[in-house]
Every structure is written in structure tokens, then in C-alpha cells.
Scaffold this motif. Structure first.
Motif, PDB file in Angstrom:
ATOM      1  N   CYS A 218       0.823  -1.214   0.000  1.00  0.00           N
ATOM      2  CA  CYS A 218       0.000   0.000   0.000  1.00  0.00           C
ATOM      3  C   CYS A 218       0.858   1.265   0.000  1.00  0.00           C
ATOM      4  O   CYS A 218       0.537   2.226  -0.688  1.00  0.00           O
ATOM      5  CB  CYS A 218      -0.971   0.003   1.184  1.00  0.00           C
ATOM      6  SG  CYS A 218      -0.173   0.236   2.789  1.00  0.00           S
ATOM      7  N   GLY A 219       1.896   1.300   0.817  1.00  0.00           N
ATOM      8  CA  GLY A 219       2.782   2.470   0.863  1.00  0.00           C
ATOM      9  C   GLY A 219       2.386   3.510   1.898  1.00  0.00           C
ATOM     10  O   GLY A 219       3.089   4.491   2.083  1.00  0.00           O
ATOM     11  N   GLY A 221       0.854   2.545   5.273  1.00  0.00           N
ATOM     12  CA  GLY A 221       0.651   2.074   6.645  1.00  0.00           C
ATOM     13  C   GLY A 221      -0.498   1.124   6.866  1.00  0.00           C
ATOM     14  O   GLY A 221      -0.711   0.675   7.997  1.00  0.00           O
ATOM     15  N   ALA A 222      -1.259   0.755   5.822  1.00  0.00           N
ATOM     16  CA  ALA A 222      -2.477  -0.015   6.042  1.00  0.00           C
ATOM     17  C   ALA A 222      -2.279  -1.528   6.037  1.00  0.00           C
ATOM     18  O   ALA A 222      -3.002  -2.247   6.719  1.00  0.00           O
ATOM     19  CB  ALA A 222      -3.519   0.359   4.981  1.00  0.00           C
ATOM     20  N   PHE A 224       0.670  -3.595   6.525  1.00  0.00           N
ATOM     21  CA  PHE A 224       1.739  -4.195   7.335  1.00  0.00           C
ATOM     22  C   PHE A 224       2.653  -5.110   6.518  1.00  0.00           C
ATOM     23  O   PHE A 224       3.425  -5.881   7.072  1.00  0.00           O
ATOM     24  CB  PHE A 224       1.173  -4.943   8.553  1.00  0.00           C
ATOM     25  CG  PHE A 224       0.837  -4.014   9.690  1.00  0.00           C
ATOM     26  CD1 PHE A 224      -0.233  -3.143   9.592  1.00  0.00           C
ATOM     27  CD2 PHE A 224       1.612  -3.991  10.828  1.00  0.00           C
ATOM     28  CE1 PHE A 224      -0.528  -2.255  10.622  1.00  0.00           C
ATOM     29  CE2 PHE A 224       1.326  -3.095  11.867  1.00  0.00           C
ATOM     30  CZ  PHE A 224       0.248  -2.232  11.756  1.00  0.00           C
ATOM     31  N   GLY A 225       2.591  -5.010   5.197  1.00  0.00           N
ATOM     32  CA  GLY A 225       3.444  -5.846   4.348  1.00  0.00           C
ATOM     33  C   GLY A 225       4.913  -5.492   4.501  1.00  0.00           C
ATOM     34  O   GLY A 225       5.789  -6.310   4.237  1.00  0.00           O
ATOM     35  N   CYS A 226       5.180  -4.275   4.921  1.00  0.00           N
ATOM     36  CA  CYS A 226       6.569  -3.795   4.981  1.00  0.00           C
ATOM     37  C   CYS A 226       7.106  -3.791   6.405  1.00  0.00           C
ATOM     38  O   CYS A 226       8.095  -3.124   6.687  1.00  0.00           O
ATOM     39  CB  CYS A 226       6.630  -2.384   4.413  1.00  0.00           C
ATOM     40  SG  CYS A 226       5.694  -1.225   5.418  1.00  0.00           S
TER      41      CYS A 226
END
Ligand SMILES: Cc1cc2nc3c(=O)[nH]c(=O)nc-3n(C[C@H](O)[C@H](O)[C@H](O)COP(=O)(O)OP(=O)(O)OC[C@H]3O[C@@H](n4cnc5c(N)ncnc54)[C@H](O)[C@@H]3O)c2cc1C
Ligand code: FES
Length: 261
Positions: A218-219, A221-222, A224-226
Motif C-alpha cells: 500500500c505504501g 501504513g495499512a 503491514f506488508g513492509c
């Protein structure tokens, strides 16, 4: 948004867009980019997620450039875009590199490897505009990639095969810079390089900042992939980073995973 210019930089591709309404972008920040046409699987498959791409440079009049390394379907599609094509762009996102306090008696030492040159060159441009002397050390695999560095003649270039600049990695020029006086290191590049830089800075008690990468869906904050682990707990690189202080990193593994233990 229309692409106003594209050009090659070594094996990378520069994409320039004009965004007169754009807020100021800080070096180390990124945008989520996607093409409006052909952005998805073949035969009308589902559209892909946008891809995270660092801010490379600004012309000060709304012109913003990105540097793309076509390593997979999304980045290859971005690298194929031409002047007049449309680009969807969300950003600027993330924190960017911290500003050096005027009182700090340390020289910025910028270190980049491969496509990691994008945020580092952005920072170098900002420091040069402010008249701040700094080291600029760029590492590449070979001359094809190192061609990108020709635009920055003041940089110290190292290539794995010695075809341009000195032979070896960024570590020898980094060691010389650290021996020359107090430095604050700013680094971006492949995980192995970042871990070597992090470890060297830790040994010499040198403050260091790392622009890290993690898969980003998403880039903002939604998803949590990162999420990555630091000494202070789990952080989302897209909102709490991508620039993270070396003081909270225990290690950066070869898979790109950040180790906080
Ligand atoms: C904050 C940030 C800034 C970035 N800046 C740039 C830039 O300026 N220029 C540029 O070309 N690329 C940049 N990247 C990397 C770029 O986003 C990925 O390479 C891209 O998403 C890959 O998409 P793809 O469809 O081309 O390839 P994919 O097929 O999705 O990926 C190709 C390979 O890379 C791995 N991968 C994908 N994304 C990442 C990632 N983020 N971290 C580690 N491995 C990954 C995949 O597992 C796969 O092995 C940045 C990434 C982040 C997180
Ligand atoms: S990319 Fe979705 S939370 Fe960071």
C-alpha cells in the motif's frame, strides 16, 4: 500525470513527470508508481499493485525524476514508458533522510550500491545545493551499471570487476572516509552491502542512516506488508521509514529482512 521526459542512465531508466502542485519531496522519500495502460496481467488480468520508487531529483519547478531498474514485471513496465505516457503517482511517502544539524561537526558520507543510488543522489543534490561538502561513494557490479555514475564526476566509484573506478566494493573508500575524520553515514543499496556498512559503522561508533527496502503493497501504513523488526520493536517501513537509524538495527540479512534482535 504525463511523463515529460525519459532517458537512459547506464542500464537504468529515468522517468520525469511535471507536477506543479507537488509538495516538496525529501531525499529518501518515495512514491507509489503505476502505469495507467497495460498495468496488469496479460489478457485483461487483474491490475498490479503500484510499485515503490524513490525520489531521484527535482528541477525546482515541479519537475520530478525517478530512476527505475527493470527487474520484474512492474519495474519493466515502468521502464518502458515514454514521453507523453500517463503515470499514476501517490506520494511523497515515508520519512526521508534526516537533516544534518548545522552544529554537527561531521561530514556526511553518502554510500550507495546499484539502484540504491536513487535516494543517495537525491541527498547529494540537496547537500550540493546547500554548499555542504560530502563524500559520495557509489558501488556497481560492472561498467554497464557504472555508466549511471558518469553524471556525478565527483563520486568515488567502485565496481566488482574493476572496469570503472577502483576494483572492489564500497567498503575500501568508506574505510578511507571514516579514517579521514568524523562522518555521518547515509546508505542505500543491496542488503549485503548495507549490512557490511552497518557493521563497520557500529565498530567505529559512526552514526548511520539506512534507506531500507521491504515489499510494499500500500505504501501508507495499512497493510503491514513492509513490517520489519528493530531494537525498538516492529515498524512499518513505509511510514516509520524507509530511512532507519543504524542505532536501532541489529543486522540486515541477505534476504533484505531487518534483524532487530
Ligand atoms: C522505499 C522503496 C524505494 C524503492 N526505490 C526504488 C527505485 O528508486 N527504483 C527501483 O527501480 N526500485 C525501487 N524499489 C524497489 C522496487 O519497488 C521493487 O523492485 C519493485 O516493487 C519490484 O516490482 P516488479 O514487479 O518489477 O518485480 P517483482 O517480480 O515484484 O520483484 C522482483 C524481485 O524483487 C523482489 N522484491 C520486490 N520488491 C522488493 C522490495 N521492495 N524489497 C526487496 N525485494 C523486493 C521480489 O521478491 C522478486 O524477487 C524501491 C523499493 C522500496 C520499498
Ligand atoms: S506497505 Fe502497507 S503498511 Fe507499509
Amino acid at each position: 500525470m504525463s511523463i515529460v521526459e525519459t532517458r537512459s542512465l547506464g542500464l537504468y531508466q529515468v522517468i520525469k513527470v511535471q507536477d506543479d502542485q507537488a509538495p516538496e519531496v525529501r531525499p529518501g522519500q518515495f512514491h507509489m508508481l503505476s502505469a495507467t495502460v497495460g498495468w496488469g496481467g496479460e489478457g485483461g488480468g487483474r491490475p498490479w499493485l503500484a510499485r515503490a520508487i524513490s525520489f531521484l531529483s527535482s528541477d525546482g519547478n515541479g519537475g520530478i525524476e525517478f530512476l527505475v531498474d527493470g527487474i520484474g514485471p512492474g519495474t519493466r513496465q515502468l521502464a518502458l514508458l515514454k514521453q507523453g505516457d500517463q503515470l499514476d503517482l501517490v506520494g511523497p511517502l515515508g520519512n526521508g533522510f534526516p537533516e544534518l544539524a548545522a552544529s554537527e561537526e561531521t561530514t556526511p558520507c553518502l554510500v550507495a550500491g546499484g539502484i540504491g543510488i536513487a535516494p543517495i543522489l537525491a541527498l547529494s543534490q540537496q547537500l550540493a545545493l546547500a554548499g555542504t561538502e560530502h563524500d559520495l561513494i557509489l558501488g556497481f557490479r560492472n561498467a554497464e551499471f557504472a555508466d549511471a555514475a558518469a553524471a556525478w564526476p565527483d563520486a568515488t566509484v567502485a565496481t566488482d570487476d574493476g572496469s570503472v573506478g577502483e576494483q572492489g566494493t564500497v567498503m575500501a573508500p568508506l574505510a578511507r572516509a571514516l579514517d579521514a575524520g568524523p562522518r555521518t553515514v547515509y546508505a542505500c543499496g543491496p542488503p549485503l552491502m548495507l549490512e557490511a556498512v552497518r557493521s563497520r559503522c557500529e565498530e567505529s561508533d559512526t552514526p548511520a542512516w539506512f534507506a531500507l527496502e521491504a515489499p510494499m503493497a500500500c505504501g501508507f501504513g495499512a497493510c503491514f506488508g513492509c513490517a520489519v523488526e528493530t531494537k525498538n520493536g516492529i515498524v512499518r517501513l513505509c511510514v516509520d521509514g524507509p530511512v532507519i537509524s543504524g542505532s536501532v538495527l541489529a543486522g540486515i540479512t541477505s534476504t533484505g529482512r531487518v534483524d532487530g534482535q
